[in-house]
Design a protein around this motif. Sequence first.
Motif, PDB file in Angstrom:
ATOM      1  N   ALA B 146     -11.220 -55.051 -60.260  1.00 45.06           N
ATOM      2  CA  ALA B 146     -10.064 -55.435 -59.465  1.00 45.06           C
ATOM      3  C   ALA B 146      -8.939 -55.796 -60.441  1.00 45.06           C
ATOM      4  O   ALA B 146      -9.229 -56.326 -61.518  1.00 45.06           O
ATOM      5  N   PRO B 147      -7.721 -55.523 -60.164  1.00 49.52           N
ATOM      6  CA  PRO B 147      -7.206 -54.909 -58.937  1.00 49.52           C
ATOM      7  C   PRO B 147      -7.057 -53.393 -59.042  1.00 49.52           C
ATOM      8  O   PRO B 147      -6.448 -52.777 -58.179  1.00 49.52           O
ATOM      9  N   ASN B 152     -12.982 -51.693 -55.324  1.00 49.67           N
ATOM     10  CA  ASN B 152     -12.651 -53.114 -55.316  1.00 49.67           C
ATOM     11  C   ASN B 152     -11.451 -53.429 -54.446  1.00 49.67           C
ATOM     12  O   ASN B 152     -11.322 -54.535 -53.929  1.00 49.67           O
ATOM     13  N   GLN B 153     -10.557 -52.439 -54.286  1.00 45.99           N
ATOM     14  CA  GLN B 153      -9.440 -52.610 -53.349  1.00 45.99           C
ATOM     15  C   GLN B 153      -9.980 -52.884 -51.946  1.00 45.99           C
ATOM     16  O   GLN B 153      -9.537 -53.786 -51.248  1.00 45.99           O
ATOM     17  N   ASN B 155     -12.941 -53.996 -51.233  1.00 47.53           N
ATOM     18  CA  ASN B 155     -13.582 -55.310 -51.255  1.00 47.53           C
ATOM     19  C   ASN B 155     -12.558 -56.412 -51.031  1.00 47.53           C
ATOM     20  O   ASN B 155     -12.806 -57.364 -50.289  1.00 47.53           O
ATOM     21  N   THR B 156     -11.412 -56.270 -51.696  1.00 44.71           N
ATOM     22  CA  THR B 156     -10.369 -57.281 -51.564  1.00 44.71           C
ATOM     23  C   THR B 156      -9.866 -57.356 -50.123  1.00 44.71           C
ATOM     24  O   THR B 156      -9.754 -58.431 -49.541  1.00 44.71           O
ATOM     25  N   TRP B 157      -9.567 -56.167 -49.554  1.00 38.65           N
ATOM     26  CA  TRP B 157      -9.083 -56.151 -48.167  1.00 38.65           C
ATOM     27  C   TRP B 157     -10.082 -56.777 -47.221  1.00 38.65           C
ATOM     28  O   TRP B 157      -9.733 -57.415 -46.250  1.00 38.65           O
ATOM     29  N   ASN B 159     -12.088 -59.082 -47.905  1.00 38.19           N
ATOM     30  CA  ASN B 159     -12.425 -60.435 -48.354  1.00 38.19           C
ATOM     31  C   ASN B 159     -13.825 -60.538 -48.937  1.00 38.19           C
ATOM     32  O   ASN B 159     -14.529 -61.528 -48.736  1.00 38.19           O
ATOM     33  N   THR B 162     -15.295 -59.110 -55.716  1.00 37.34           N
ATOM     34  CA  THR B 162     -15.104 -57.860 -56.455  1.00 37.34           C
ATOM     35  C   THR B 162     -16.080 -57.829 -57.631  1.00 37.34           C
ATOM     36  O   THR B 162     -16.586 -58.856 -58.060  1.00 37.34           O
TER      37      THR B 162
END
Lengths: 360, 319
Positions: B146-147, B152-153, B155-157, B159, B162
């Motif tokens: 990430a980022p 991982n994007q 995963n971030t969205w 929540n 990562t």
Amino acid sequence: MKVFIDQLTKKFGDVIGVEDLTLHIDDGEFVAFLGPSGCGKTTTLLTLAGIYKPTEGEIRFDERVVNRVPPKDRNIGMVFQSYALYPHMTVFQNIAYPLKLKKVAKAVQHERVEQVATTMGIGNLLDRRPGQLSGGQQQRVALGRALVKEPDILLFDEPLSNLDARLRLTMRGEIKHLQKDLGITSIYVTHDQVEAMTMADRIAVMNGGHLQAFDAPDELYSRPKTQFVAGFVGNPPMNFLSVEVSQAEGRYVAQAAGLRLEIGRERGERPASHAGAVVMGIRPEDIQISEDGTVAGEIYIVEPLGREDLIDVRVGRHSFLLLASTETQHHAGERVKLSFDMEKAQFFDPQTEKSLLWRQ
Amino acid sequence: MRNTATAPNSRGAWRSVLGAYGFMAPAGALVIVFFLIPVAIILYLSLTNLASSNFTSNLAAMEFVGLKNYRTLLNDQFARKIFFNTIFYVLFTLSIFNVTLALIVSLLTTHIDRGAGFLFRALWILPRITSPVVYILIWKRMMAEAPFGILNQFNTWLNQPTYNYIATNPWVFVVVVNGFIGLSFGMIIFTSAIESIPKDLLNASLVDGSSKLQRIRYVILPLIRWPLLFVFTYQTLSLLTSFVEIQLLTDGGPGLYRTEVWSLTAYHRALSNYFGNAQWGYGSAFAVLLVLIGVVLAVIYMRVFRFDELVAEPRVENL
Ligand SMILES: Nc1ncnc2c1ncn2[C@@H]1O[C@H](COP(=O)(O)OP(=O)(O)O)[C@@H](O)[C@H]1O
Ligand SMILES: [Mg+2]
């Protein structure tokens, strides 16, 4: 087991394998599918075996509709043209394969395979692989494999066409004998009309994906219902020519250029009532060279067949094949007189190609 | 033919022998130019101390050190780890992807609609025909921290935590990335082998009472035994020598030699040393051992799998 095929159609995309086939086969009957290459014989057989699913129509074994039954649940034995023996298995393993799949006990497998192999005369070959066998031996193994599971129906797809002529004759007799002995309903595909005529109880003649006739061999031979059947059954093939049949004072006459033949009332009546020209068919064995013949012609070519001569005689612009005994020597260019056995002549509608004598 | 070839006693026989060598000549020339000569050269290099640090244009000054490089190699504290890394890499990639999954994909795609099967196989060939640099770049972009990483994007969205995927599971990625490429080779060979089994034979099995699975087990697999053994052998050898994808993906890391394999070491030592010193002689010693292992394995495979049976005499009288 009885086999009912009703309005069966099998298409491969746009290609028609077989179309609108209806055929009812009796228990224990030996039926031949006869027709030229590509007419849908194999397709029909493989659909019966369950390899292909029918596009339309219905197949029943006795009362049971089998359209969606997988091959393994149909209890069918099949012999392929290529024999289709498993090259990595011995003869024993090949024959035992259907039993193994049925989870028959090992001891019973041995017993049954030995028994079938003995019947087929290949008991001494059980340890060999297919690659080490002659064509005739492979054929027997294939037959053994089809029989060992005691099938309800036997299917043969041109099983003898890869064998030499002599072996073909022997196997023909053996297969027919075996079938009668076992009484298993059998369907035998061939493009060889002699095979069909000699072996089958009834013959289904097919052409271009369509059933042309379904009859006993002698019926097909003496009362062909279509011109195709008349031309396909019989060797050498029937002679065809276009004639006008007319009636005058109760006598019936078929006429063409250089040709005037009297016909009996029974044969002549229907063609005479047909408007315009009709197709006349006459088999080679129904034409004789004789002094009191009524048709004059000239011999074009003589082909010695050994037992008899096949002679091509030209009458005007017509050509007739006929068979003559070898006792009299004939030669090309010779002028001869022909007599026709018009009681054996066939007549067909030139448009529909259907017989004018025998209605379907 | 056989007699005349072993006892060339007439002009015609000589001619047929010459003809045989003539036909072998192109392949023979390739083997000599691209295999035997290079092997001879690296064998020679491995017996010298040639390196960029002591390089002179005077080749005569090149010092012949005998087996010194090999002794160094055996005492190299990492050689052992690298050796087992190589076995691990070859074994897993081969058994999971290059053979097993290749076989499964072939069997699946030959049992479904022809067009669909073809399309599916075409997709599997993409990794092979993509340039390794691009192919590895795609993987790295997908899996990056990430980022930057695409995964991982997501995963971030969502929540989710990562990960630095490749760094935490380098072996998984080394095997998978190579396996995706390796699979298509076996797939192509197996598929064509399966499709060349006569249709009658396959139909016969079904009529004889087999299910489709039983047909695979009793008919199809035995009939593609040779292609299977061939792929197994060929892919072992090609995995042993392949390193480009590993070099691009992890370069043998992370850390000290975590995913370093033998062929990569040969490359690192000879051509791309950390410390700026290309040890041509020492690297060649690694390469020579690799050739040795490959040749020994090839001979063992040929014996065990009896490849000579593949070229059985044709039975002409059977045609
Ligand atoms: N699997 C198939 N796919 C497409 N067309 C087929 C297939 N099998 C047969 N056909 C076509 O169906 C027709 C009948 O073939 P077939 O039943 O093999 O004839 P026969 O056995 O009488 O020689 C032919 O035109 C053939 O090309
Ligand atoms: Mg056929």
